[in-house]
Design an enzyme around this catalytic site. Structure first.
Site, mmCIF file in Angstrom:
data_model
loop_
_atom_site.group_PDB
_atom_site.id
_atom_site.type_symbol
_atom_site.label_atom_id
_atom_site.label_comp_id
_atom_site.label_asym_id
_atom_site.label_seq_id
_atom_site.Cartn_x
_atom_site.Cartn_y
_atom_site.Cartn_z
ATOM 1 N N TYR A 85 0.815 -1.211 0.000
ATOM 2 C CA TYR A 85 0.000 0.000 0.000
ATOM 3 C C TYR A 85 0.854 1.268 0.000
ATOM 4 O O TYR A 85 0.748 2.110 -0.899
ATOM 5 C CB TYR A 85 -0.948 -0.004 1.202
ATOM 6 N N SER A 86 1.711 1.415 1.006
ATOM 7 C CA SER A 86 2.553 2.610 1.075
ATOM 8 C C SER A 86 3.528 2.665 -0.096
ATOM 9 O O SER A 86 3.832 3.744 -0.609
ATOM 10 C CB SER A 86 3.323 2.643 2.405
#
Length: 350
Positions: free
Chosen positions: A198-199
């Site tokens: 995600y990041s």
């Protein structure tokens, strides 16, 4: 009283101002002039927007869906990409006939090629005025040693590589129309405190957007980033993350599962639910206004921040010293059963 006024006027006269006072006044005047200039410049709009084509990804629900409806009402020729046939039908039912939909799977290059061909056909040689990239492939996320390489691929293939691929293939149309690229990025992804892609995808889109902005300005294409906070539509995403957490937990080896303990899973899920209540903004209109401004402003901003957490909370964690942000995350996230630094409490979510 008159004597006091006379002395003050003498002190403020140009002959009696010191060099430092003059510099202070000059600096303040320059800052005020820049603020006025920026405010006026920010209000200029592009003319003759009716009939301009805008392609938006991720229009089944959430921000992409809301923006497609909003721009359709404003007279744009919206081409909305949906992942499901149901999403396409529901969007068409509440929009004008000028809004077109196309099925798009960002993890599939052939699907991307078909969508690009459809956009090329719809624009009919006019070029593409706007591309709004919106994809939230958030799950699975969790502790890094719960994950496999395919878990990273499932997020990055959609939220990073898929968006890059479709942008690259649409660049000729954008350059032809001297259009806009608006990349929607969740600000919470800019703070890496949990494993998964995600990041990585958010940081990757930030870097891609920055290089694209610098390079495409020579061709009249403007690139903006809209960093938004946590909003109501993401309650669904939170439920998906919980589902994947149970799936990840059930496939762990006994050794890894024992090292974390079942209490860790319970506390982690509590953190997901707590974050919805603490950080959730139920008004997504600020995000829509930012995206609209990036499309219609004559001089769009490089970055927009929408939502109180996107403006204050996540930037604070991003720019704070690592020792401080690490400490805040340690005291708010649950600790594994075999942690050598036990921490209590859990408040935050991905």
């Amino acid at each position: 009283m008159s004597t006091w006024k006379y002395r003050l006027s003498l002190q403020m006269s140009p002959q009696n101002l010191s060099l430092s006072d003059s510099l202070h006044i000059a600096v303040l005047a320059s800052i005020l002039s820049l603020i006025i200039y920026w405010t006026i410049r920010d209000r200029y709009r592009v003319r003759n927007l009716n009939g301009k084509h805008v392609f938006i990804t991720g229009c089944d629900t959430g921000l992409g869906n809301s923006l497609a409806k909003w721009l359709d009402k404003r007279g744009f020729c919206v081409i909305a990409a949906c992942a499901t046939e149901k999403g396409s039908q529901e969007l068409q039912c509440c929009s004008s006939l000028s809004l077109k939909t196309v099925n798009l799977n960002l993890a599939d290059s052939s699907s991307i090629a078909r969508a690009v061909a459809f956009v090329t056909e719809q624009t009919a040689g006019k070029g593409l005025f706007g591309l709004v990239s919106n994809a939230e492939g958030s799950a699975p996320v969790g502790p890094t040693d719960w994950l496999r390489i395919e878990d990273f691929h499932s997020v990055l293939d959609v939220s990073l590589l898929g968006l890059i691929e479709i942008t690259l293939k649409l660049l000729p149309l954008l350059k032809k129309a001297e259009g806009r690229v608006v990349n929607l990025i969740n600000a919470k992804g800019l703070v890496a405190f949990v494993g998964g892609g995600y990041s990585l995808s958010k940081w990757g889109m930030e870097a891609f957007s920055d290089t694209l902005r610098i390079e495409m300005r020579h061709f009249g294409v403007k690139v903006s980033i809209v960093e938004h906070g946590f909003f109501k539509a993401e309650e669904v995403n939170s439920g998906i993350i919980e589902k994947y957490l149970f799936k990840l937990w059930n496939r762990l080896t006994p050794e890894i599962r024992d090292s974390y303990g079942e209490k860790y899973l319970v506390e982690y899920i509590k953190a997901q639910r707590s974050s919805v209540k603490r950080l959730c903004d139920y008004d997504i209109s600020n995000v829509i206004k930012c995206m609209e401004h990036a499309l219609v402003a004559k001089y769009p901003r490089t970055r927009y921040r929408a939502g109180w957490d996107a403006k204050f909370f996540w930037p604070f964690l991003t720019y704070a010293p690592s020792c401080l942000s690490d400490m805040l995350l340690r005291i708010t996230l649950p600790a594994p059963a075999e942690s050598r630094r036990p921490v209590s409490g859990a408040l935050m979510s991905v």
